[in-house]
Design an enzyme around this catalytic site. Structure first.
Site, PDB file in Angstrom:
ATOM      1  N   LYS A   1       0.851  -1.194   0.000  1.00  0.00           N
ATOM      2  CA  LYS A   1       0.000   0.000   0.000  1.00  0.00           C
ATOM      3  C   LYS A   1       0.884   1.240   0.000  1.00  0.00           C
ATOM      4  O   LYS A   1       1.916   1.276   0.672  1.00  0.00           O
ATOM      5  CB  LYS A   1      -0.911  -0.016   1.228  1.00  0.00           C
TER       6      LYS A   1
ATOM      7  N   SER B   1      -9.450   2.807   2.829  1.00  0.00           N
ATOM      8  CA  SER B   1      -8.418   3.463   2.052  1.00  0.00           C
ATOM      9  C   SER B   1      -7.428   2.500   1.403  1.00  0.00           C
ATOM     10  O   SER B   1      -6.629   2.919   0.570  1.00  0.00           O
ATOM     11  CB  SER B   1      -7.659   4.453   2.933  1.00  0.00           C
TER      12      SER B   1
ATOM     13  N   SER C   1     -10.473   0.655   6.686  1.00  0.00           N
ATOM     14  CA  SER C   1      -9.646   0.725   5.485  1.00  0.00           C
ATOM     15  C   SER C   1      -9.116  -0.612   4.987  1.00  0.00           C
ATOM     16  O   SER C   1      -8.627  -0.704   3.864  1.00  0.00           O
ATOM     17  CB  SER C   1      -8.469   1.672   5.708  1.00  0.00           C
TER      18      SER C   1
END
Length: 173
Positions: free
Chosen positions: A49, A125, A149
């Site tokens: 990520k 996210s 997220s």
């Protein structure tokens, strides 16, 4: 790599590709297997990520403000752990700008979509991580979760998301 090149233009879940480095790491993993020295995640692909720094890579947080920032000078703790376990990290995944939205549509990288239906958001996210897993671009992916997220992208992409107990995995720089 072929699968990513074929399908990512529509899904758009990758910020930066590091295929040359990943292939080198994969060859090193192969050699460790042959010597009987495989580590727990030896050769397994892990999408990173765009919130964790890796030496020599840019971490943009999904923002134009950091798209031209210099590469990281050190690893985030989670990257050290993943490397020590033998995983190969071939690419970084999209996030909403500064992780502040439940999808990923940014001026820096465009809109990320779930591979199951390109009209829908993959959640956020950790949007790119969820979409990359659902598309079969990697075996595992990192995520961070304070308000859903990991859990939202997992549910919206039909993959398994695990949010460890707070403090179990080191975070931050």
């Amino acid at each position: 790599i072929d699968r990513i090149e074929r399908f990512n233009p529509k899904i758009n879940c990758i910020t930066y590709k590091h295929f040359d480095q990943a292939m080198k790491e994969a060859r090193e993993s192969e050699a460790r297997y042959r010597r009987g020295e495989a580590r727990p995640l030896e050769g397994i692909t892990v999408a990173l990520k765009d919130d964790a720094s890796r030496l020599g890579w840019k971490t943009t947080q999904g923002s134009l403000l950091f798209k031209d920032a210099p590469p990281a000078t050190e690893n985030a703790p989670i990257v050290d752990m993943i490397e020590a376990a033998g995983a190969v990290m071939p690419f970084q995944t999209t996030v909403p700008e500064f992780y502040l939205f439940v999808g990923a549509s940014t001026r820096a990288f465009g809109t990320t979509r779930t591979p199951w239906n390109l009209e829908y958001s993959p959640g956020g996210s950790s949007a790119g991580s969820g979409a990359a897993l659902a598309a079969g671009f990697g075996t595992l992916a990192t995520g961070s979760d304070m308000g859903g997220s990991i859990r939202l992208p997992a549910s919206q992409n039909g993959v398994y998301g695990f949010r460890p107990t707070h403090g179990r995995v080191a975070s931050g720089e």
